[in-house]
Motif scaffolding. Structure first.
Motif, PDB file in Angstrom:
ATOM      1  N   ALA A   1     -18.469   6.033  19.315  1.00  0.00           N
ATOM      2  CA  ALA A   1     -19.610   6.250  20.207  1.00  0.00           C
ATOM      3  C   ALA A   1     -19.268   5.844  21.632  1.00  0.00           C
ATOM      4  O   ALA A   1     -19.669   6.506  22.591  1.00  0.00           O
ATOM      5  N   GLY A   2     -18.517   4.766  21.780  1.00  0.00           N
ATOM      6  CA  GLY A   2     -18.109   4.335  23.117  1.00  0.00           C
ATOM      7  C   GLY A   2     -17.291   5.388  23.834  1.00  0.00           C
ATOM      8  O   GLY A   2     -17.443   5.599  25.048  1.00  0.00           O
ATOM      9  N   GLU A   3     -16.414   6.066  23.104  1.00  0.00           N
ATOM     10  CA  GLU A   3     -15.613   7.129  23.699  1.00  0.00           C
ATOM     11  C   GLU A   3     -16.503   8.300  24.124  1.00  0.00           C
ATOM     12  O   GLU A   3     -16.326   8.863  25.213  1.00  0.00           O
ATOM     13  N   VAL A   4     -17.431   8.659  23.261  1.00  0.00           N
ATOM     14  CA  VAL A   4     -18.296   9.803  23.552  1.00  0.00           C
ATOM     15  C   VAL A   4     -19.143   9.535  24.790  1.00  0.00           C
ATOM     16  O   VAL A   4     -19.224  10.378  25.700  1.00  0.00           O
ATOM     17  N   ILE A   5     -19.779   8.383  24.851  1.00  0.00           N
ATOM     18  CA  ILE A   5     -20.680   8.131  25.971  1.00  0.00           C
ATOM     19  C   ILE A   5     -19.910   7.912  27.267  1.00  0.00           C
ATOM     20  O   ILE A   5     -20.379   8.313  28.342  1.00  0.00           O
ATOM     21  N   ALA A   6     -18.709   7.337  27.194  1.00  0.00           N
ATOM     22  CA  ALA A   6     -17.902   7.203  28.411  1.00  0.00           C
ATOM     23  C   ALA A   6     -17.573   8.582  28.973  1.00  0.00           C
ATOM     24  O   ALA A   6     -17.549   8.781  30.196  1.00  0.00           O
ATOM     25  N   SER A   7     -17.335   9.543  28.103  1.00  0.00           N
ATOM     26  CA  SER A   7     -17.006  10.903  28.552  1.00  0.00           C
ATOM     27  C   SER A   7     -18.203  11.597  29.177  1.00  0.00           C
ATOM     28  O   SER A   7     -18.060  12.661  29.784  1.00  0.00           O
ATOM     29  N   LEU A   8     -19.386  11.027  29.045  1.00  0.00           N
ATOM     30  CA  LEU A   8     -20.601  11.580  29.635  1.00  0.00           C
ATOM     31  C   LEU A   8     -21.070  10.787  30.845  1.00  0.00           C
ATOM     32  O   LEU A   8     -22.172  10.999  31.346  1.00  0.00           O
ATOM     33  N   GLY A   9     -20.249   9.851  31.318  1.00  0.00           N
ATOM     34  CA  GLY A   9     -20.628   9.072  32.492  1.00  0.00           C
ATOM     35  C   GLY A   9     -21.597   7.951  32.208  1.00  0.00           C
ATOM     36  O   GLY A   9     -22.153   7.352  33.142  1.00  0.00           O
ATOM     37  N   ILE A  10     -21.806   7.633  30.928  1.00  0.00           N
ATOM     38  CA  ILE A  10     -22.744   6.574  30.549  1.00  0.00           C
ATOM     39  C   ILE A  10     -22.021   5.237  30.573  1.00  0.00           C
ATOM     40  O   ILE A  10     -21.007   5.061  29.896  1.00  0.00           O
ATOM     41  N   THR A  11     -22.537   4.292  31.354  1.00  0.00           N
ATOM     42  CA  THR A  11     -21.925   2.971  31.474  1.00  0.00           C
ATOM     43  C   THR A  11     -22.809   1.858  30.928  1.00  0.00           C
ATOM     44  O   THR A  11     -22.362   0.712  30.833  1.00  0.00           O
ATOM     45  N   SER A  12     -24.047   2.172  30.589  1.00  0.00           N
ATOM     46  CA  SER A  12     -24.965   1.196  29.986  1.00  0.00           C
ATOM     47  C   SER A  12     -25.845   1.929  28.981  1.00  0.00           C
ATOM     48  O   SER A  12     -26.187   3.101  29.179  1.00  0.00           O
ATOM     49  N   TYR A  13     -26.213   1.230  27.914  1.00  0.00           N
ATOM     50  CA  TYR A  13     -27.188   1.808  26.990  1.00  0.00           C
ATOM     51  C   TYR A  13     -27.909   0.693  26.254  1.00  0.00           C
ATOM     52  O   TYR A  13     -27.409  -0.421  26.134  1.00  0.00           O
ATOM     53  N   THR A  14     -29.104   1.030  25.776  1.00  0.00           N
ATOM     54  CA  THR A  14     -29.861   0.129  24.915  1.00  0.00           C
ATOM     55  C   THR A  14     -29.725   0.607  23.485  1.00  0.00           C
ATOM     56  O   THR A  14     -30.053   1.758  23.161  1.00  0.00           O
ATOM     57  N   GLU A  15     -29.212  -0.273  22.640  1.00  0.00           N
ATOM     58  CA  GLU A  15     -29.115  -0.042  21.192  1.00  0.00           C
ATOM     59  C   GLU A  15     -30.448  -0.507  20.616  1.00  0.00           C
ATOM     60  O   GLU A  15     -30.698  -1.706  20.455  1.00  0.00           O
ATOM     61  N   PRO A  16     -31.363   0.428  20.279  1.00  0.00           N
ATOM     62  CA  PRO A  16     -32.764   0.058  20.049  1.00  0.00           C
ATOM     63  C   PRO A  16     -33.117  -0.229  18.595  1.00  0.00           C
ATOM     64  O   PRO A  16     -33.928   0.474  17.989  1.00  0.00           O
ATOM     65  N   GLY A  17     -32.527  -1.263  18.045  1.00  0.00           N
ATOM     66  CA  GLY A  17     -32.913  -1.667  16.706  1.00  0.00           C
ATOM     67  C   GLY A  17     -31.746  -1.950  15.789  1.00  0.00           C
ATOM     68  O   GLY A  17     -31.314  -1.074  15.039  1.00  0.00           O
ATOM     69  N   ILE A  18     -31.236  -3.172  15.873  1.00  0.00           N
ATOM     70  CA  ILE A  18     -30.137  -3.612  15.018  1.00  0.00           C
ATOM     71  C   ILE A  18     -30.495  -4.989  14.475  1.00  0.00           C
ATOM     72  O   ILE A  18     -30.913  -5.875  15.239  1.00  0.00           O
ATOM     73  N   GLY A  19     -30.323  -5.203  13.177  1.00  0.00           N
ATOM     74  CA  GLY A  19     -30.609  -6.529  12.650  1.00  0.00           C
ATOM     75  C   GLY A  19     -30.888  -6.540  11.168  1.00  0.00           C
ATOM     76  O   GLY A  19     -30.774  -5.515  10.480  1.00  0.00           O
ATOM     77  N   PRO A  20     -31.283  -7.696  10.665  1.00  0.00           N
ATOM     78  CA  PRO A  20     -31.382  -7.895   9.214  1.00  0.00           C
ATOM     79  C   PRO A  20     -32.463  -7.062   8.543  1.00  0.00           C
ATOM     80  O   PRO A  20     -32.404  -6.862   7.326  1.00  0.00           O
ATOM     81  N   GLY A  21     -33.432  -6.564   9.294  1.00  0.00           N
ATOM     82  CA  GLY A  21     -34.442  -5.715   8.678  1.00  0.00           C
ATOM     83  C   GLY A  21     -33.856  -4.454   8.077  1.00  0.00           C
ATOM     84  O   GLY A  21     -34.449  -3.845   7.183  1.00  0.00           O
ATOM     85  N   GLU A  22     -32.666  -4.073   8.548  1.00  0.00           N
ATOM     86  CA  GLU A  22     -32.019  -2.847   8.081  1.00  0.00           C
ATOM     87  C   GLU A  22     -30.825  -3.123   7.161  1.00  0.00           C
ATOM     88  O   GLU A  22     -30.028  -2.226   6.919  1.00  0.00           O
ATOM     89  N   ASP A  23     -30.718  -4.344   6.655  1.00  0.00           N
ATOM     90  CA  ASP A  23     -29.568  -4.659   5.802  1.00  0.00           C
ATOM     91  C   ASP A  23     -29.487  -3.763   4.571  1.00  0.00           C
ATOM     92  O   ASP A  23     -28.390  -3.471   4.075  1.00  0.00           O
TER      93      ASP A  23
END
Length: 457
Positions: A111-133
């Motif tokens: 994903a880092g490679e893909v978004i770098a190729s689109l000029g994206i230098t920041s993003y919000t990962e909206p929902g990571i944690g134990p609720g999704e284990d």
């Protein structure tokens, strides 16, 4: 004035530099040193910053924008699915996308490679944690959060990551007590918040209108009105639980982003935030995500409460007819929240929600421009839409003092485009190539040497 002792490591000149500040400043050149912007101006203004050790890039008419900030991008999920997307030709995949830490690591890096190729230098990962284990994809649980910490420590993240914790299922039910326990025990310590930051908590309030599970004041064509995803015996109890969770996060100093698409859900969220801020004043910049059926008279209340919103024009273009069918008649599509949010002065952001759609800000801005209809001043409209992918997300990240525009002193996160956005307009943005991406003055993508398959022609 120029300090004679200050020399640039990097200068880009002879192009069109869009600062994307409130004044819509444009320049020809930009000077960078120690990962920060030293100056912007005419080529002659930047000349004194150049010495024998400066890397000088001749833009030859190409454009420079601030690095793109996608305020709602599921990178771990994106990396597991790419090049497929939910609404793309491949469609959503059934079952787990990743099965172990090695695959999760590979997905985040991809994903880092893909978004770098689109000029994206920041993003919000909206929902990571134990609720999704125990979640079905394997892309959102605690192991992913642990891997983000590891990759940050190893210096392998190719963008600045702003992460929200989740204590229930993505797009699924949640136990209120689990959310409250998670808020109480949340560990937001990080090595360098400018690179990797745990900002707060994501709460899933309801579903989506096309599936008839957004929580609405009216009725769907089948007589139902949807429901909140938090536990409770009836609507009143579920509403009370959502308010309790929002207040608890606010009192803990955590930013709250609530997936809220139905008008009734949005009203509950805004009411809870207004009460929380009144009782415990704090500038946490809570926001609603998607806001599909935002009531026009609710938009000013978001502004009064210091709230923002994150919306996706591309999804609106795909799903608006489905939503209309579900409600038995015309419904507001996300051009409506955009217009209402503009008029109310709410600092809303545009985003992709990738991998629901590809993480391509160019097509998202073009879609937003179409949904908003003809503009009295097309250039001013384009400027505002570009800011919804740069300056405004920086505000949402509590980072407007150091990123989001190309002003001296801010980090040198840049996207170099093949031509000037002003020359092609919002509808022409998808024709522009991303030629190079800089993160803190360092190249993280160069089309000439490391092209990535992003769907570009």
């Amino acid at each position: 004035m120029i300090n004679d002792d200050v020399r640039a490591d990097l200068v880009l000149r002879g192009g069109r530099v869009h600062v994307l500040d409130a004044q819509d400043t444009r320049a020809q050149a930009i000077a960078i040193g120690d990962g920060r912007i030293l100056a912007v101006g005419a080529d002659t203004d930047i000349e004194p910053y150049i010495d024998a050790g400066t890397d000088v890039v001749e833009l030859e008419g190409r454009a420079v924008l601030p690095g793109i900030n996608d305020s709602h991008l599921h990178a771990s999920w994106l990396g597991g699915m790419w090049p497929d997307t939910v609404f793309g030709a491949g469609g959503p995949r059934e079952g787990a996308l990743v099965h172990d830490d090695a695959q999760r690591r590979e997905a985040i890096l991809r994903a880092g490679e893909v978004i770098a190729s689109l000029g994206i230098t920041s993003y919000t990962e909206p929902g990571i944690g134990p609720g999704e284990d125990d979640g079905p994809t394997g892309s959102f649980g605690q192991p992913v959060l642990d891997l983000y910490r590891t990759l940050d420590a190893e210096g392998l993240l190719r963008a600045r990551v702003n992460l929200l914790l989740v204590f229930g299922l993505i797009d699924g039910p949640a136990r209120t007590q689990a959310i409250l326990d998670g808020i109480r025990d949340a560990d937001t310590t990080v090595r360098d918040p400018a690179r990797f930051r745990i900002a707060g908590v994501k709460i899933f309030g309801d579903g989506i209108p096309p599936m008839r599970n957004a929580y609405i004041h009216g009725r769907y064509d089948d007589g139902t009105h949807g429901a909140l995803l938090l536990d409770g015996g009836d609507d009143d109890e579920r509403e009370a639980h959502l308010r309790t969770a929002i207040v608890a996060a606010h009192e803990a100093g955590l930013q709250v982003a609530v997936h809220a698409t139905g008008d009734r859900t949005i009203d509950v969220v805004v009411d809870a935030v207004r009460r929380a801020v009144a009782q415990h004043p704090a500038d946490l910049r809570h926001y609603v995500v998607h806001a599909d059926l935002l009531p026009r008279d609710t938009a000013p209340l978001l502004a009064e409460a210091g709230m923002g919103a994150t919306i996706q024009a591309g999804i609106a273009a795909v799903t608006s007819e489905w939503a209309a069918a579900a409600t038995g008649g015309p419904v507001p599509t996300p051009d409506w929240p955009a217009r209402a949010l503009f008029d109310a002065g709410v600092p809303f952001t545009l985003s992709s929600d990738a991998p629901v759609l590809p993480p391509d800000w160019r097509t998202e801005i073009a879609a937003a421009d179409r949904l908003l209809g003809p503009a009295a001043d097309a250039r001013a409209r384009l400027h505002e839409l570009l800011r919804r992918y740069t300056a405004v997300p920086a505000w949402q990240d509590h980072a407007e003092s150091w990123k989001g525009t190309l002003e001296p002193g801010k980090v040198a996160d840049l996207a170099v485009l093949s031509d000037d956005p002003d020359a092609v307009g919002a509808q022409g943005l998808p024709t522009l190539r991303i030629e190079r991406t800089y993160l803190g003055g360092e190249v993280v993508y160069d089309a000439a040497s490391a092209p990535i398959a992003t769907g570009e022609a």
